[in-house]
Design an enzyme around this catalytic site. Structure first.
Site, PDB file in Angstrom:
ATOM      1  N   TYR A 172       0.835  -1.197   0.000  1.00  0.00           N
ATOM      2  CA  TYR A 172       0.000   0.000   0.000  1.00  0.00           C
ATOM      3  C   TYR A 172       0.881   1.263   0.000  1.00  0.00           C
ATOM      4  O   TYR A 172       0.453   2.314  -0.440  1.00  0.00           O
ATOM      5  CB  TYR A 172      -0.878   0.036   1.261  1.00  0.00           C
ATOM      6  CG  TYR A 172      -2.197  -0.704   1.161  1.00  0.00           C
ATOM      7  CD1 TYR A 172      -2.513  -1.523   0.072  1.00  0.00           C
ATOM      8  CD2 TYR A 172      -3.143  -0.557   2.175  1.00  0.00           C
ATOM      9  CE1 TYR A 172      -3.740  -2.187   0.022  1.00  0.00           C
ATOM     10  CE2 TYR A 172      -4.368  -1.207   2.119  1.00  0.00           C
ATOM     11  CZ  TYR A 172      -4.662  -2.021   1.050  1.00  0.00           C
ATOM     12  OH  TYR A 172      -5.883  -2.664   0.999  1.00  0.00           O
ATOM     13  N   GLY A 173       2.071   1.107   0.532  1.00  0.00           N
ATOM     14  CA  GLY A 173       2.958   2.270   0.736  1.00  0.00           C
ATOM     15  C   GLY A 173       3.410   2.942  -0.537  1.00  0.00           C
ATOM     16  O   GLY A 173       4.040   4.002  -0.491  1.00  0.00           O
ATOM     17  N   CYS A 198      -3.408  -0.629   9.553  1.00  0.00           N
ATOM     18  CA  CYS A 198      -2.428  -0.200   8.561  1.00  0.00           C
ATOM     19  C   CYS A 198      -2.295   1.320   8.658  1.00  0.00           C
ATOM     20  O   CYS A 198      -3.302   2.029   8.545  1.00  0.00           O
ATOM     21  CB  CYS A 198      -2.919  -0.597   7.169  1.00  0.00           C
ATOM     22  SG  CYS A 198      -1.877   0.011   5.827  1.00  0.00           S
ATOM     23  N   ASN A 199      -1.074   1.782   8.880  1.00  0.00           N
ATOM     24  CA  ASN A 199      -0.848   3.229   8.990  1.00  0.00           C
ATOM     25  C   ASN A 199      -1.120   3.930   7.666  1.00  0.00           C
ATOM     26  O   ASN A 199      -1.732   4.991   7.623  1.00  0.00           O
ATOM     27  CB  ASN A 199       0.604   3.504   9.414  1.00  0.00           C
ATOM     28  CG  ASN A 199       0.903   3.005  10.805  1.00  0.00           C
ATOM     29  OD1 ASN A 199       0.786   3.739  11.771  1.00  0.00           O
ATOM     30  ND2 ASN A 199       1.286   1.743  10.928  1.00  0.00           N
ATOM     31  N   THR A 200      -0.666   3.314   6.568  1.00  0.00           N
ATOM     32  CA  THR A 200      -0.804   3.948   5.256  1.00  0.00           C
ATOM     33  C   THR A 200      -2.287   4.106   4.905  1.00  0.00           C
ATOM     34  O   THR A 200      -2.724   5.183   4.486  1.00  0.00           O
ATOM     35  CB  THR A 200      -0.104   3.080   4.185  1.00  0.00           C
ATOM     36  OG1 THR A 200       1.192   2.740   4.666  1.00  0.00           O
ATOM     37  CG2 THR A 200       0.009   3.809   2.870  1.00  0.00           C
ATOM     38  N   GLU A 220       6.427  -9.740   4.321  1.00  0.00           N
ATOM     39  CA  GLU A 220       5.442 -10.518   3.557  1.00  0.00           C
ATOM     40  C   GLU A 220       5.991 -11.892   3.194  1.00  0.00           C
ATOM     41  O   GLU A 220       5.264 -12.868   3.098  1.00  0.00           O
ATOM     42  CB  GLU A 220       5.064  -9.776   2.259  1.00  0.00           C
ATOM     43  CG  GLU A 220       4.115  -8.611   2.454  1.00  0.00           C
ATOM     44  CD  GLU A 220       2.766  -9.042   2.985  1.00  0.00           C
ATOM     45  OE1 GLU A 220       2.114  -9.842   2.323  1.00  0.00           O
ATOM     46  OE2 GLU A 220       2.382  -8.585   4.078  1.00  0.00           O
ATOM     47  N   CYS A 245       4.770   1.474  10.675  1.00  0.00           N
ATOM     48  CA  CYS A 245       4.129   0.559   9.722  1.00  0.00           C
ATOM     49  C   CYS A 245       3.885  -0.727  10.496  1.00  0.00           C
ATOM     50  O   CYS A 245       4.762  -1.177  11.263  1.00  0.00           O
ATOM     51  CB  CYS A 245       5.070   0.311   8.546  1.00  0.00           C
ATOM     52  SG  CYS A 245       4.575  -1.070   7.484  1.00  0.00           S
TER      53      CYS A 245
HETATM   54  N1  DGL Z   1       1.321  -2.333   7.048  1.00  0.00           N
HETATM   55  C1  DGL Z   1       1.075  -1.134   6.356  1.00  0.00           C
HETATM   56  C2  DGL Z   1       1.275   0.098   7.212  1.00  0.00           C
HETATM   57  O1  DGL Z   1       1.144   0.037   8.415  1.00  0.00           O
HETATM   58  C3  DGL Z   1       1.550  -0.923   4.960  1.00  0.00           C
HETATM   59  C4  DGL Z   1       2.524  -1.800   4.295  1.00  0.00           C
HETATM   60  C5  DGL Z   1       2.431  -1.658   2.799  1.00  0.00           C
HETATM   61  O2  DGL Z   1       1.611  -2.336   2.215  1.00  0.00           O
HETATM   62  O3  DGL Z   1       3.137  -0.821   2.223  1.00  0.00           O
HETATM   63  O4  DGL Z   1       1.492   1.173   6.707  1.00  0.00           O
END
Ligand code: DGL
Length: 267
Positions: free
Chosen positions: A45-46, A77-79, A155, A187
């Protein structure tokens, strides 16, 4: 006496990272049922745009609401939180908990006046992180690093290979060469790299993630909304991925230290 509510709580992330939040949720809410979804078809997602992230997160929440009648959602998820929480809260009526980098406790507790933050490229450039820094780090020096590919190694279930160490050395060098004594793991994949990260930055740097705070807030909302599941036994967690179920099950079992059998979700 309010009735027992056995509807599940939805939890999602782009991948296995959200399991670091799920671990804390299950500790504080042992009687609740959870449905967990890893959106591995679209990980990472980043490196996505806001538009893409809003679409993905709306689809997942919609799927959970319609198919599993979730009583609450935790965006693990932070993103996803940085780029879509506002839209999710506008669109859905259920309570939605977001995950933001733990900048505030890091800034409150630093003794050296220097903190580091590591997160995905998208989170590190987000308005949310800028707001957290402006609101909570007055007088503190902040080293804000966006990291590519760190979520991808997690992952793969790779937590300490030479590839992981080389990546971490690259991203942590500025923090290592500073006076930083707090490092925010911004993250949800990163808590699984805790040991490897700790070895690279040394024992004087305290690593801080948001897992416990998210679980505490979720519990607060469960009680406030009278959502408590009053079953005597432990709750059940069902795992889904939009990617390969076998692959997710293997990595998730390693990260959780317990056998996970996941299902494929078709959104
Ligand atoms: N685990 C996700 C986060 O906390 C994002 C990881 C990703 O998919 O880039 O931001």
């Amino acid at each position: 006496m309010p009735k027992s509510d056995d509807r599940p709580i939805g939890v999602f992330d782009s991948g296995v990272g959200g399991l670091s939040i799920l671990i804390e949720l299950k500790k504080l809410l042992p009687h609740e049922n959870f449905v967990f979804l890893a959106d591995q078809k679209y990980v990472p997602y980043g490196e996505k745009t806001k538009k893409e992230l809003v679409n993905l997160c709306v689809n997942i929440t919609d799927y959970f609401v319609k198919k599993y009648d979730i009583k609450m959602m935790v965006v693990a998820c932070n993103t996803a939180t940085c780029y879509s929480i506002k839209e999710l809260r506008q669109k859905f009526k259920i309570p939605i908990v977001g995950t933001e980098p733990a900048v505030k406790p890091a800034a409150q507790n630093t003794r050296t006046g220097v903190i580091g933050i590591i997160s995905t490229p998208a989170t590190s450039k987000s308005k949310t992180i800028k707001r957290l820094i402006t609101d909570f780090t007055h007088g503190t020096e902040v080293i804000n690093i966006g990291c590519q590919n760190l979520e991808n190694v997690v992952e793969e279930g790779d937590l300490s290979s030479s590839k992981v160490k080389a990546l971490l050395d690259k991203y942590l060098s500025e923090i290592k060469n500073s006076k930083a004594d707090r490092l925010v793991l911004g993250c949800t994949h990163y808590p699984f790299l805790r040991e490897t990260i700790q070895k690279r930055v040394g024992g004087k740097v305290k690593l801080i993630d948001s897992g416990k705070a998210i679980a505490k807030h979720t519990k607060f909302l469960v009680i406030k909304n009278r959502f408590k599941n009053k079953q005597a036994g432990r709750g059940k967690t069902t795992y889904f991925t939009t990617g390969n179920a076998q692959r997710f099950s293997k990595v998730a079992s390693k990260l959780l230290g317990a056998k996970v059998v996941a299902f494929q979700a078709k959104l």
